[in-house]
Write an enzyme that holds these catalytic residues in place. Structure first.
Site, PDB file in Angstrom:
ATOM      1  CG  ASP A  13      -4.486  -2.259  -7.772  1.00  0.00           C
ATOM      2  OD1 ASP A  13      -3.678  -2.709  -6.943  1.00  0.00           O
ATOM      3  OD2 ASP A  13      -4.855  -1.068  -7.765  1.00  0.00           O
ATOM      4  CB  SER A  14      -6.618  -2.892  -3.808  1.00  0.00           C
ATOM      5  OG  SER A  14      -5.852  -1.737  -4.107  1.00  0.00           O
ATOM      6  CE1 TYR A  45      -7.706  -6.046  -1.966  1.00  0.00           C
ATOM      7  CE2 TYR A  45      -5.815  -6.705  -3.277  1.00  0.00           C
ATOM      8  CZ  TYR A  45      -7.171  -6.739  -3.047  1.00  0.00           C
ATOM      9  OH  TYR A  45      -7.983  -7.458  -3.884  1.00  0.00           O
ATOM     10  N   GLY A  46      -3.491  -2.137   1.537  1.00  0.00           N
ATOM     11  CA  GLY A  46      -2.239  -1.785   2.230  1.00  0.00           C
ATOM     12  C   GLY A  46      -2.201  -2.009   3.734  1.00  0.00           C
ATOM     13  CB  CYS A  76      -1.808  -4.994  -6.342  1.00  0.00           C
ATOM     14  SG  CYS A  76      -1.961  -4.470  -4.636  1.00  0.00           S
ATOM     15  CG  ASN A  77       4.183  -2.604  -5.920  1.00  0.00           C
ATOM     16  OD1 ASN A  77       5.354  -2.822  -6.213  1.00  0.00           O
ATOM     17  ND2 ASN A  77       3.418  -1.813  -6.651  1.00  0.00           N
ATOM     18  CB  THR A  78      -0.258  -4.369  -1.205  1.00  0.00           C
ATOM     19  OG1 THR A  78       0.085  -2.992  -1.323  1.00  0.00           O
ATOM     20  CG2 THR A  78      -0.512  -4.715   0.237  1.00  0.00           C
ATOM     21  CD  GLU A 154      -9.074   3.269  -5.648  1.00  0.00           C
ATOM     22  OE1 GLU A 154     -10.263   3.091  -5.920  1.00  0.00           O
ATOM     23  OE2 GLU A 154      -8.143   2.630  -6.198  1.00  0.00           O
ATOM     24  CB  CYS A 186       1.917   1.844  -4.234  1.00  0.00           C
ATOM     25  SG  CYS A 186       0.106   1.843  -4.279  1.00  0.00           S
ATOM     26  CB  THR A 187       0.117  -0.297  -9.347  1.00  0.00           C
ATOM     27  OG1 THR A 187      -0.897  -0.796  -8.463  1.00  0.00           O
ATOM     28  CG2 THR A 187       1.131  -1.379  -9.648  1.00  0.00           C
ATOM     29  CG  HIS A 188      -3.488   3.145  -6.157  1.00  0.00           C
ATOM     30  ND1 HIS A 188      -3.482   1.779  -5.968  1.00  0.00           N
ATOM     31  CD2 HIS A 188      -4.800   3.520  -6.178  1.00  0.00           C
ATOM     32  CE1 HIS A 188      -4.733   1.349  -5.863  1.00  0.00           C
ATOM     33  NE2 HIS A 188      -5.541   2.381  -5.989  1.00  0.00           N
TER      34      HIS A 188
HETATM   35  N1  DGL Z   1      -1.988  -0.581  -5.986  1.00  0.00           N
HETATM   36  C1  DGL Z   1      -1.719  -1.260  -4.746  1.00  0.00           C
HETATM   37  C2  DGL Z   1      -0.232  -1.528  -4.608  1.00  0.00           C
HETATM   38  O1  DGL Z   1       0.478  -1.513  -5.586  1.00  0.00           O
HETATM   39  C3  DGL Z   1      -2.368  -0.492  -3.671  1.00  0.00           C
HETATM   40  C4  DGL Z   1      -2.471  -1.207  -2.408  1.00  0.00           C
HETATM   41  C5  DGL Z   1      -3.607  -0.801  -1.526  1.00  0.00           C
HETATM   42  O2  DGL Z   1      -4.743  -1.089  -1.888  1.00  0.00           O
HETATM   43  O3  DGL Z   1      -3.328  -0.286  -0.440  1.00  0.00           O
HETATM   44  O4  DGL Z   1       0.268  -1.795  -3.552  1.00  0.00           O
END
Ligand code: DGL
Length: 265
Positions: A13-14, A45-46, A76-78, A154, A186-188
């Site tokens: 993930d990011s 990453y968003g 990570c969805n993004t 974060e 988003c996994t966060h």
């Molecule tokens: N966990 C990432 C997701 O699921 C976060 C993306 C990000 O870094 O903005 O999209």
């Protein structure tokens, strides 16, 4: 590197978001060894372009392949919605992705109003548009970019007045439109579950994709005869692209965090 059934499962993930998938993965695949990469030197990453996201994914994926992974979970969805097609076309190992769980949400919603909280990169992707169009003909989908949420999470401070205000500002307009099902795209965001449960009325269903991803990983490993053969309990090793990784706020104290560029062999 040559891999076999007992090789690693790579997860990336990011940042710390992909950690929210690990409990479901370890529950369904208790004997597997996981390598977790947080690309936190380049998070979030968003707000990045598709090209930038794909470039980071290629670097992380190549490093996981060099470390000997048999399969990679893009946690990570993004990253999934922007880069998984390129990754699948570039590398020969299987990839599992994660996307906002719009289909189950559409099926569960009684008011036919579904909220999707996700990053700009996810909501503006062609893959999200395709999935959304396929499953929501009779549904009002309220898309909300969770600006600032990844950065806030974060920091490791998951319940404070500023964050509560920010989350409320995203959720309240959805509630005013009678949303009864909220997709965490988003996994966060599952790190916000305790806060969300405080804010949301109890009839609102919250949906994330962790279990679906774990089940899909199991299915693909089985299909490719890649389930590990050991009977010992598996473990997780952590890697980061940053010097002072935000991972240390989320994993047990004293756990080693290796540099993304370090090799295991
Ligand atoms: N966990 C990432 C997701 O699921 C976060 C993306 C990000 O870094 O903005 O999209």
């Amino acid at each position: 590197m040559k891999t076999n059934r007992n090789s690693f499962i790579g997860v990336f993930d990011s940042g710390v978001g992909g950690l929210t998938l690990l409990p479901a993965l370890q529950f369904i695949l208790p004997h597997e060894q996981f390598l977790y990469v947080s690309d936190d030197a380049h998070a979030p990453y968003g707000g990045k372009s598709k090209e930038e996201i794909t470039e980071r994914c290629n670097i992380v994926v190549q490093s996981l392949i060099d470390k000997g992974c048999k399969i990679i979970i893009v946690a990570c969805n993004t990253a999934t919605t922007n880069a998984i097609e390129t990754l699948r076309a570039t590398y020969s190992i299987p990839f599992i992705g994660i996307e906002p769980a719009i289909k189950p949400a559409a099926l569960k919603s009684k008011t036919k109003v579904v909220g999707v909280l996700a990053t700009q990169g996810t909501l503006s992707s062609a893959l999200f548009a395709k999935t959304s169009a396929a499953f929501t003909q009779d549904i009002l989908v309220i898309e909300q970019i969770g600006s600032g949420l990844v950065e806030a999470i974060e920091t490791g401070s998951l319940d404070n007045p500023k964050l509560t205000k920010l989350v409320r500002s995203y959720i309240n307009p959805m509630l005013e439109q009678e949303m009864d099902t909220l997709v965490l795209g988003c996994t966060h965001y599952p790190f916000l579950l305790p806060l969300l449960k405080k804010i949301l009325p109890s009839n609102i269903q919250i949906i994330d994709s962790a279990e679906a991803v774990a089940k899909q990983t199991h299915r693909i490993l089985e299909k490719n005869q890649l389930i590990c053969q050991t009977k010992e309990t598996g473990n997780i090793r952590y890697f980061s692209s940053a010097k002072n990784s935000t991972l240390m706020r989320f994993i047990p104290k004293e756990t080693e965090i290796l540099s993304l560029t370090s090799n295991l062999f």
